[in-house]
Write a protein that holds these residues in place. Structure first.
Motif, PDB file in Angstrom:
ATOM      1  N   LEU A  63       0.828  -1.210   0.000  1.00 28.07           N
ATOM      2  CA  LEU A  63       0.000   0.000   0.000  1.00 28.07           C
ATOM      3  C   LEU A  63       0.858   1.253   0.000  1.00 28.07           C
ATOM      4  O   LEU A  63       0.530   2.245  -0.654  1.00 28.07           O
ATOM      5  CB  LEU A  63      -0.951  -0.013   1.199  1.00 28.07           C
ATOM      6  N   ASN A  64       1.967   1.229   0.746  1.00 29.96           N
ATOM      7  CA  ASN A  64       2.902   2.352   0.687  1.00 29.96           C
ATOM      8  C   ASN A  64       3.479   2.505  -0.716  1.00 29.96           C
ATOM      9  O   ASN A  64       3.665   3.621  -1.204  1.00 29.96           O
ATOM     10  CB  ASN A  64       4.037   2.145   1.695  1.00 29.96           C
ATOM     11  N   THR A  65       3.747   1.373  -1.345  1.00 33.72           N
ATOM     12  CA  THR A  65       4.264   1.409  -2.706  1.00 33.72           C
ATOM     13  C   THR A  65       3.234   2.008  -3.660  1.00 33.72           C
ATOM     14  O   THR A  65       3.587   2.748  -4.590  1.00 33.72           O
ATOM     15  CB  THR A  65       4.649  -0.006  -3.165  1.00 33.72           C
ATOM     16  N   SER A  66       1.951   1.694  -3.435  1.00 32.81           N
ATOM     17  CA  SER A  66       0.893   2.281  -4.263  1.00 32.81           C
ATOM     18  C   SER A  66       0.873   3.798  -4.122  1.00 32.81           C
ATOM     19  O   SER A  66       0.703   4.518  -5.118  1.00 32.81           O
ATOM     20  CB  SER A  66      -0.474   1.706  -3.852  1.00 32.81           C
ATOM     21  N   CYS A  67       1.031   4.276  -2.902  1.00 35.56           N
ATOM     22  CA  CYS A  67       1.062   5.730  -2.671  1.00 35.56           C
ATOM     23  C   CYS A  67       2.241   6.370  -3.395  1.00 35.56           C
ATOM     24  O   CYS A  67       2.102   7.420  -4.026  1.00 35.56           O
ATOM     25  CB  CYS A  67       1.143   6.027  -1.169  1.00 35.56           C
ATOM     26  N   THR A  68       3.390   5.728  -3.300  1.00 34.89           N
ATOM     27  CA  THR A  68       4.573   6.248  -3.992  1.00 34.89           C
ATOM     28  C   THR A  68       4.367   6.255  -5.495  1.00 34.89           C
ATOM     29  O   THR A  68       4.787   7.188  -6.188  1.00 34.89           O
ATOM     30  CB  THR A  68       5.805   5.403  -3.632  1.00 34.89           C
ATOM     31  N   ALA A  69       3.712   5.219  -6.030  1.00 33.22           N
ATOM     32  CA  ALA A  69       3.469   5.139  -7.472  1.00 33.22           C
ATOM     33  C   ALA A  69       2.627   6.318  -7.949  1.00 33.22           C
ATOM     34  O   ALA A  69       2.942   6.961  -8.956  1.00 33.22           O
ATOM     35  CB  ALA A  69       2.763   3.822  -7.807  1.00 33.22           C
ATOM     36  N   ILE A  70       1.549   6.629  -7.228  1.00 35.10           N
ATOM     37  CA  ILE A  70       0.693   7.750  -7.604  1.00 35.10           C
ATOM     38  C   ILE A  70       1.455   9.064  -7.491  1.00 35.10           C
ATOM     39  O   ILE A  70       1.345   9.951  -8.345  1.00 35.10           O
ATOM     40  CB  ILE A  70      -0.572   7.779  -6.728  1.00 35.10           C
ATOM     41  N   ALA A  71       2.244   9.197  -6.416  1.00 35.04           N
ATOM     42  CA  ALA A  71       3.021  10.422  -6.206  1.00 35.04           C
ATOM     43  C   ALA A  71       4.010  10.656  -7.340  1.00 35.04           C
ATOM     44  O   ALA A  71       4.191  11.790  -7.808  1.00 35.04           O
ATOM     45  CB  ALA A  71       3.750  10.348  -4.866  1.00 35.04           C
ATOM     46  N   LEU A  72       4.648   9.586  -7.811  1.00 39.01           N
ATOM     47  CA  LEU A  72       5.623   9.730  -8.901  1.00 39.01           C
ATOM     48  C   LEU A  72       4.940   9.951 -10.244  1.00 39.01           C
ATOM     49  O   LEU A  72       5.451  10.690 -11.094  1.00 39.01           O
ATOM     50  CB  LEU A  72       6.511   8.489  -8.963  1.00 39.01           C
ATOM     51  N   LEU A  73       3.797   9.291 -10.457  1.00 37.87           N
ATOM     52  CA  LEU A  73       3.062   9.466 -11.704  1.00 37.87           C
ATOM     53  C   LEU A  73       2.761  10.938 -11.950  1.00 37.87           C
ATOM     54  O   LEU A  73       2.978  11.461 -13.056  1.00 37.87           O
ATOM     55  CB  LEU A  73       1.754   8.670 -11.646  1.00 37.87           C
ATOM     56  N   GLY A  99      -0.567  22.985 -11.138  1.00 37.93           N
ATOM     57  CA  GLY A  99      -1.877  23.063 -10.504  1.00 37.93           C
ATOM     58  C   GLY A  99      -2.688  21.785 -10.659  1.00 37.93           C
ATOM     59  O   GLY A  99      -3.301  21.302  -9.701  1.00 37.93           O
ATOM     60  N   ASN A 100      -2.698  21.225 -11.864  1.00 36.58           N
ATOM     61  CA  ASN A 100      -3.424  19.970 -12.087  1.00 36.58           C
ATOM     62  C   ASN A 100      -2.859  18.840 -11.229  1.00 36.58           C
ATOM     63  O   ASN A 100      -3.616  18.055 -10.647  1.00 36.58           O
ATOM     64  CB  ASN A 100      -3.332  19.572 -13.564  1.00 36.58           C
ATOM     65  N   ALA A 101      -1.554  18.768 -11.146  1.00 34.74           N
ATOM     66  CA  ALA A 101      -0.924  17.700 -10.362  1.00 34.74           C
ATOM     67  C   ALA A 101      -1.285  17.802  -8.890  1.00 34.74           C
ATOM     68  O   ALA A 101      -1.586  16.791  -8.239  1.00 34.74           O
ATOM     69  CB  ALA A 101       0.596  17.749 -10.534  1.00 34.74           C
ATOM     70  N   ALA A 102      -1.276  19.012  -8.336  1.00 31.59           N
ATOM     71  CA  ALA A 102      -1.587  19.189  -6.916  1.00 31.59           C
ATOM     72  C   ALA A 102      -3.001  18.692  -6.598  1.00 31.59           C
ATOM     73  O   ALA A 102      -3.222  17.992  -5.599  1.00 31.59           O
ATOM     74  CB  ALA A 102      -1.442  20.653  -6.533  1.00 31.59           C
ATOM     75  N   THR A 103      -3.947  19.039  -7.440  1.00 31.17           N
ATOM     76  CA  THR A 103      -5.335  18.613  -7.222  1.00 31.17           C
ATOM     77  C   THR A 103      -5.472  17.098  -7.306  1.00 31.17           C
ATOM     78  O   THR A 103      -6.107  16.461  -6.450  1.00 31.17           O
ATOM     79  CB  THR A 103      -6.261  19.265  -8.264  1.00 31.17           C
ATOM     80  N   LEU A 104      -4.874  16.497  -8.316  1.00 36.40           N
ATOM     81  CA  LEU A 104      -5.023  15.068  -8.531  1.00 36.40           C
ATOM     82  C   LEU A 104      -4.265  14.242  -7.495  1.00 36.40           C
ATOM     83  O   LEU A 104      -4.700  13.135  -7.146  1.00 36.40           O
ATOM     84  CB  LEU A 104      -4.566  14.704  -9.945  1.00 36.40           C
ATOM     85  N   LEU A 105      -3.145  14.754  -7.011  1.00 40.13           N
ATOM     86  CA  LEU A 105      -2.400  14.039  -5.968  1.00 40.13           C
ATOM     87  C   LEU A 105      -3.276  13.803  -4.740  1.00 40.13           C
ATOM     88  O   LEU A 105      -3.379  12.679  -4.230  1.00 40.13           O
ATOM     89  CB  LEU A 105      -1.143  14.824  -5.574  1.00 40.13           C
ATOM     90  N   PHE A 106      -3.921  14.870  -4.268  1.00 35.03           N
ATOM     91  CA  PHE A 106      -4.759  14.749  -3.079  1.00 35.03           C
ATOM     92  C   PHE A 106      -6.013  13.922  -3.381  1.00 35.03           C
ATOM     93  O   PHE A 106      -6.439  13.090  -2.564  1.00 35.03           O
ATOM     94  CB  PHE A 106      -5.152  16.129  -2.557  1.00 35.03           C
ATOM     95  N   GLY A 107      -6.587  14.116  -4.555  1.00 36.31           N
ATOM     96  CA  GLY A 107      -7.805  13.394  -4.918  1.00 36.31           C
ATOM     97  C   GLY A 107      -7.594  11.895  -5.014  1.00 36.31           C
ATOM     98  O   GLY A 107      -8.410  11.105  -4.507  1.00 36.31           O
ATOM     99  N   PHE A 108      -6.510  11.477  -5.640  1.00 35.28           N
ATOM    100  CA  PHE A 108      -6.211  10.047  -5.734  1.00 35.28           C
ATOM    101  C   PHE A 108      -5.924   9.451  -4.358  1.00 35.28           C
ATOM    102  O   PHE A 108      -6.217   8.282  -4.095  1.00 35.28           O
ATOM    103  CB  PHE A 108      -5.028   9.809  -6.672  1.00 35.28           C
ATOM    104  N   GLY A 109      -5.334  10.263  -3.479  1.00 40.03           N
ATOM    105  CA  GLY A 109      -5.082   9.800  -2.122  1.00 40.03           C
ATOM    106  C   GLY A 109      -6.364   9.503  -1.371  1.00 40.03           C
ATOM    107  O   GLY A 109      -6.471   8.500  -0.648  1.00 40.03           O
TER     108      GLY A 109
END
Length: 466
Positions: A63-73, A99-109
């Motif tokens: 699950l931590n790896t999943s978080c890192t994957a989204i963060a790097l994407l 701006g798009n990245a900031a919104t999507l990072l939190f949303g995917f989280g």
């Protein structure tokens, strides 16, 4: 391209060695901090709960790896798109990627948090948890999942901060969260006798603090003010950013898939050996996290290289691109050779740092350490080459290289070799995969370096200068 903007930007003019130190050192610290989140929890859990607690954190690690994957994407992808676009002189468009990245990072989280809480038990069983470990793993993950939005935002957001020319602040974001986690871990685990729940609570409080620091920076972004139009997700903007972040994302997803298969294989073949189910699972978790501690330095060097290579490739300054790539390879090699020596000479001491165990536990751990990590001295080539191709706008090659070690080689070897060698087959799968992935990456890098050398020569012929 606006030549004056390129000339004014230090990424295109400052000495490459100084730039790499400026960007890589904070990136290394940030990556080490991310690795230390897990190492610190592993240490205190190992001291308080022991072998089963160590196994539980290994089960939760995908699950931590999943978080890192989204963060790097989104983080590396948007940072690469931002720097490439800035190198071409289009500042206004570049801000949309941030701006798009900031919104999507939190949303995917938020989405990952919700899915984890709903499907927690079957998810952990799928990750390979034995019954005697499951309770500890559920206790830990039920709390850490709450921090996923802030973990993803802080990990991905630091790339956005670094792309803006503030590597020290990006380091501060993760470093402050890790320090807070380290302070709170012993207080919650031992002082308040909260066990696994205490470790999880300390972790998410550190992540929330780091995420708040990222938000604070983005509100005053140096390259331009981020407004509502910049943070509103747009398909073309997000799509291009994610295409550039696809390579590190796939690398992390591949790691997660391998972790799941590895955990299940260790449990299955461990139960059919003298070691039992829990010993291989606990040892593998510790060894992988210690290995990642050194591996994260190589990733930090690659991430520090990213804005330099992206900007200069966009500005067609290929000599500087070649120079930063060579320096990055040399620096990573030094780190990997040092790690190899430590892993081969002191495996017993490293494992002992994470708590006591039986003689059988330490016998397996030392053998696993020495065999599985044998080609550590080559491990910088594949992640650096994957990041490099992504940073110069070749996400297809970057994505391919990100999959070579984990999916093309390690995953099949983990499945096939144990059929003939039992649990020893899992150990030998690691070095074989490391060697093959390094060879392919080296060949692709050599070819790209030759092409850039030809471009430099052609440019000299055209205008008499590099």
């Amino acid at each position: 391209m606006e030549e004056t903007q390129v000339m004014q930007n230090p990424l295109g003019t400052a000495p490459v060695g100084a730039l790499l130190r400026k960007f890589a050192l904070p990136s290394i610290v940030a990556m080490l901090v991310g690795a230390l989140y897990n190492i610190v929890d592993q240490f205190f859990i190992g001291q308080s709960i022991g072998e089963l607690g160590n196994a539980a954190t290994n089960v939760a690690f995908p699950l931590n790896t999943s978080c890192t994957a989204i963060a790097l994407l989104l983080g590396i992808g948007a940072a690469s798109a931002f720097n490439l676009t800035m190198g071409r002189g289009n500042r206004e468009k570049a801000l949309y990627y941030i701006g798009n990245a900031a919104t999507l990072l939190f949303g995917f989280g938020l989405l990952l948090c919700l899915v984890t809480e709903i499907f927690l038990r079957p998810m952990l069983l799928f990750f390979g948890s034995p019954e005697d470990v499951l309770g500890y793993a559920m206790e830990y993950v039920r709390i850490t999942a709450i921090g996923f939005p802030f973990l993803i935002l802080s990990n991905g957001g630091t790339h956005l901060v670094r792309a803006d020319g503030s590597p020290r602040y990006s380091m501060l974001c993760n470093l402050s969260g890790a320090i807070l986690n380290t302070i709170l871990d012993p207080i919650f685990i031992f002082g308040l006798n909260m066990g696994m729940s205490g470790a999880a609570l300390a972790t998410i409080l550190g992540q929330i603090f780091a995420g708040i620091l990222v938000i604070r920076y983005l509100r005053g972004y140096h390259s331009g003010r981020l407004t509502a139009k910049h943070i509103r997700p747009q398909r073309d903007i997000a799509g291009y950013a994610m295409s550039l972040g696809l390579a590190p994302f796939l690398n992390q997803i591949a790691m997660m898939v391998v972790q799941v298969v590895m955990n299940n294989s260790l449990t299955w073949y461990g139960a059919r050996s003298v070691y039992g189910e829990s010993i291989p699972l606990a040892c593998s978790g510790i060894i992988n996290k210690v290995g990642f501690l050194f591996f994260s330095i190589c990733i930090g060097i690659a991430q520090g290289m990213q804005p330099i290579s992206s900007f200069n490739y966009g500005a067609e300054k290929y000599g500087r691109v070649r120079q930063v790539l060579k320096l990055s390879l040399m620096s990573g090699s030094v780190v990997c050779i040092l790690a190899f020596c430590l892993f081969q000479l002191f495996p017993r001491q490293i494992i002992g740092f994470f708590g006591d165990g039986s003689d059988l536990y330490f016998t397996f751990a030392q053998r696993y350490f020495r065999i599985y990590m044998f080609f550590t001295f080559l491990n910088n080539i594949q992640p650096l080459s994957s990041t490099f191709f992504t940073s110069i706008g070749m996400p297809g090659k970057g994505a391919f290289l990100s999959l070579t070690r984990q999916i093309l080689f390690l995953l099949p070897l983990i499945v096939v070799l144990p059929l003939f060698l039992g649990i020893d087959g899992i150990m030998y799968a690691g070095p074989v995969a490391d060697l093959l992935a390094a060879l392919i990456a080296a060949l692709m890098l050599r070819r790209q370096m030759g092409k850039m050398k030809e471009n430099i020569a052609g440019k000299k012929d055209f205008d008499g200068k590099d």
